[in-house]
Write a protein that holds these residues in place. Structure first.
Motif, PDB file in Angstrom:
ATOM      1  N   ARG A 212     -70.678  -9.365  39.577  1.00 18.65           N
ATOM      2  CA  ARG A 212     -71.123 -10.326  38.565  1.00 18.65           C
ATOM      3  C   ARG A 212     -71.120 -11.753  39.115  1.00 18.65           C
ATOM      4  NH1 ARG A 212     -68.362  -6.615  35.208  1.00 18.65           N
ATOM      5  NH2 ARG A 212     -66.389  -7.759  35.303  1.00 18.65           N
ATOM      6  N   LEU A 213     -70.178 -12.022  39.996  1.00 22.74           N
ATOM      7  CA  LEU A 213     -70.079 -13.353  40.590  1.00 22.74           C
ATOM      8  C   LEU A 213     -71.082 -13.535  41.726  1.00 22.74           C
ATOM      9  CD1 LEU A 213     -68.338 -15.969  40.507  1.00 22.74           C
ATOM     10  CD2 LEU A 213     -66.891 -14.906  42.259  1.00 22.74           C
ATOM     11  N   VAL A 214     -71.241 -12.464  42.543  1.00 22.94           N
ATOM     12  CA  VAL A 214     -72.153 -12.483  43.699  1.00 22.94           C
ATOM     13  C   VAL A 214     -73.047 -11.249  43.583  1.00 22.94           C
ATOM     14  CG1 VAL A 214     -72.347 -12.579  46.211  1.00 22.94           C
ATOM     15  CG2 VAL A 214     -70.338 -13.570  45.070  1.00 22.94           C
ATOM     16  N   PRO A 215     -74.161 -11.340  42.854  1.00 21.28           N
ATOM     17  CA  PRO A 215     -74.994 -10.156  42.613  1.00 21.28           C
ATOM     18  C   PRO A 215     -75.456  -9.443  43.884  1.00 21.28           C
ATOM     19  CG  PRO A 215     -75.640 -11.946  41.157  1.00 21.28           C
ATOM     20  CD  PRO A 215     -74.656 -12.525  42.125  1.00 21.28           C
TER      21      PRO A 215
ATOM     22  N   GLY B 120     -71.137 -20.952  51.744  1.00 23.33           N
ATOM     23  CA  GLY B 120     -72.327 -21.777  51.591  1.00 23.33           C
ATOM     24  C   GLY B 120     -72.067 -22.915  50.624  1.00 23.33           C
ATOM     25  N   GLU B 121     -72.960 -23.069  49.659  1.00 21.50           N
ATOM     26  CA  GLU B 121     -72.821 -24.154  48.684  1.00 21.50           C
ATOM     27  C   GLU B 121     -72.469 -23.627  47.290  1.00 21.50           C
ATOM     28  OE1 GLU B 121     -76.424 -26.394  48.862  1.00 21.50           O
ATOM     29  OE2 GLU B 121     -76.179 -26.890  50.979  1.00 21.50           O
ATOM     30  N   MET B 122     -71.705 -22.542  47.260  1.00 19.76           N
ATOM     31  CA  MET B 122     -71.214 -22.042  45.972  1.00 19.76           C
ATOM     32  C   MET B 122     -70.444 -23.134  45.256  1.00 19.76           C
ATOM     33  SD  MET B 122     -69.741 -18.205  46.583  1.00 19.76           S
ATOM     34  CE  MET B 122     -69.324 -17.971  44.844  1.00 19.76           C
ATOM     35  N   SER B 123     -70.505 -23.131  43.952  1.00 24.21           N
ATOM     36  CA  SER B 123     -69.757 -24.116  43.172  1.00 24.21           C
ATOM     37  C   SER B 123     -68.259 -23.873  43.328  1.00 24.21           C
ATOM     38  CB  SER B 123     -70.137 -24.011  41.700  1.00 24.21           C
ATOM     39  OG  SER B 123     -69.631 -22.804  41.143  1.00 24.21           O
ATOM     40  N   GLN B 124     -67.488 -24.914  43.102  1.00 18.19           N
ATOM     41  CA  GLN B 124     -66.039 -24.781  43.204  1.00 18.19           C
ATOM     42  C   GLN B 124     -65.514 -23.782  42.177  1.00 18.19           C
ATOM     43  OE1 GLN B 124     -64.185 -26.303  45.678  1.00 18.19           O
ATOM     44  NE2 GLN B 124     -62.722 -24.769  44.973  1.00 18.19           N
ATOM     45  N   ALA B 125     -66.123 -23.750  41.006  1.00 23.33           N
ATOM     46  CA  ALA B 125     -65.690 -22.814  39.963  1.00 23.33           C
ATOM     47  C   ALA B 125     -65.885 -21.380  40.424  1.00 23.33           C
ATOM     48  CB  ALA B 125     -66.460 -23.070  38.667  1.00 23.33           C
ATOM     49  N   ASP B 126     -67.027 -21.088  41.064  1.00 30.02           N
ATOM     50  CA  ASP B 126     -67.283 -19.731  41.553  1.00 30.02           C
ATOM     51  C   ASP B 126     -66.350 -19.385  42.711  1.00 30.02           C
ATOM     52  OD1 ASP B 126     -69.215 -19.272  39.681  1.00 30.02           O
ATOM     53  OD2 ASP B 126     -70.923 -19.616  41.005  1.00 30.02           O
ATOM     54  N   ARG B 127     -66.081 -20.361  43.567  1.00 33.10           N
ATOM     55  CA  ARG B 127     -65.145 -20.102  44.672  1.00 33.10           C
ATOM     56  C   ARG B 127     -63.764 -19.753  44.124  1.00 33.10           C
ATOM     57  NH1 ARG B 127     -66.736 -23.719  49.729  1.00 33.10           N
ATOM     58  NH2 ARG B 127     -68.891 -24.198  49.207  1.00 33.10           N
ATOM     59  N   ASP B 128     -63.329 -20.505  43.130  1.00 34.00           N
ATOM     60  CA  ASP B 128     -62.012 -20.244  42.536  1.00 34.00           C
ATOM     61  C   ASP B 128     -61.985 -18.876  41.857  1.00 34.00           C
ATOM     62  OD1 ASP B 128     -61.214 -22.736  43.389  1.00 34.00           O
ATOM     63  OD2 ASP B 128     -61.459 -23.705  41.436  1.00 34.00           O
TER      64      ASP B 128
END
Length: 271
Positions: A44-47, A195-203
């Motif tokens: 869901r986070l990384v399709p 890459g340029e994933m958002s900080q929220a997605d990284r967390d």
């Protein structure tokens, strides 16, 4: 595999295993409900994570094929994961029947499956070991008997270094592995890149992995990933997205830096 199946001692089916999550992404059946739940959270986070897993596996195949064709006959696959199609020993021994392979893992499920698979393959063994303690791997008595310490060896560390979360520690481990190898050896490394994933997605991603038996993952810079190959000469095309490393057929560039992907490379140890 379900929780009602017989579970080997030391295995907690309620705690997600990265090896079993990877198996799930590759379409395998050796996983539990907790593994599937965590794996689906990552999807869901990384399709595109299933595709990343397949591309990483294909990179392993192409790298092992190349190294076997240029004369490497010894392979150490650290953090090998659950056996699936195109395992290191299958790829190498298809080209050179005398190729010798050592699988290293600290997951009891991985070791049980690998040893069952290798019962009739005297050229390949599986040993318990942890990448965080490289000396214990190279000092392992079974490895010492199985491989010739004077012959060039390829060490595979595919999608495992990100579980050593401190950059300095990870670089130290790779340097220790490199320095333990004889001249003409190779390092094969792949690593997730945010890459340029958002900080929220990284967390969110780190939180998922923090619940697994392997613990959280590191978010590293391109410079740090390049530094893993210090003391080696990178083979062309260098450190690239794994689908771009000597592909079987021409592939269009897919550098969407807004999404994570896997970088990989093969370095010849300098001596």
């Amino acid at each position: 595999m379900s929780e009602s199946d017989e579970v080997s001692p030391g295995i907690n089916p309620a705690v997600p295993s990265v090896a079993r999550m990877y198996d799930y992404w590759l379409g395998g059946k050796d996983n539990f409900g907790a593994d599937r739940e965590a794996a689906e959270e990552v999807i869901r986070l990384v399709p595109g994570v299933r595709e990343l897993a397949r591309e990483n596996r294909a990179f392993l195949r192409r790298a092992v094929e190349h190294l076997t064709k240029v004369g490497i006959r010894q392979f150490i696959d650290i953090g090998a994961g659950l056996p699936t199609q195109e395992n290191t020993h299958e790829v190498a021994q298809r080209i050179a029947a005398d190729a010798r392979v050592v699988y290293v893992d600290n997951d009891p499920v991985v070791l049980a499956h690998a040893r069952a698979l290798l019962v009739e393959n005297s050229q390949t063994i599986a040993i318990e070991g942890d990448l965080r303690e490289p000396k214990s791997i190279f000092d392992h008595p079974e490895l010492a008997v199985h491989l010739d310490p004077e012959l060039p060896t390829a060490v595979l560390m595919l999608s495992v270094l990100h579980f050593i979360t401190v950059d300095r520690d990870a670089l130290s481990v790779v340097a220790a592995v490199r320095d333990a190898l004889p001249p003409g050896s190779h390092l094969v490394i792949s690593h997730i890149y945010a890459g340029e994933m958002s900080q929220a997605d990284r967390d969110a991603g780190r939180a998922i992995y923090a619940r697994t038996s392997s613990g959280p993952v590191a978010d590293r810079s391109l410079q740090c990933l390049t530094d893993f190959f210090s003391g080696t000469t990178l083979l062309p095309p260098g450190l690239v997205p794994v689908h771009d490393w000597r592909p079987d057929h021409p592939v269009p560039p897919r550098m969407d830096t807004g999404k994570p992907y896997v970088l990989g490379g093969v370095g010849t140890v300098d001596r």
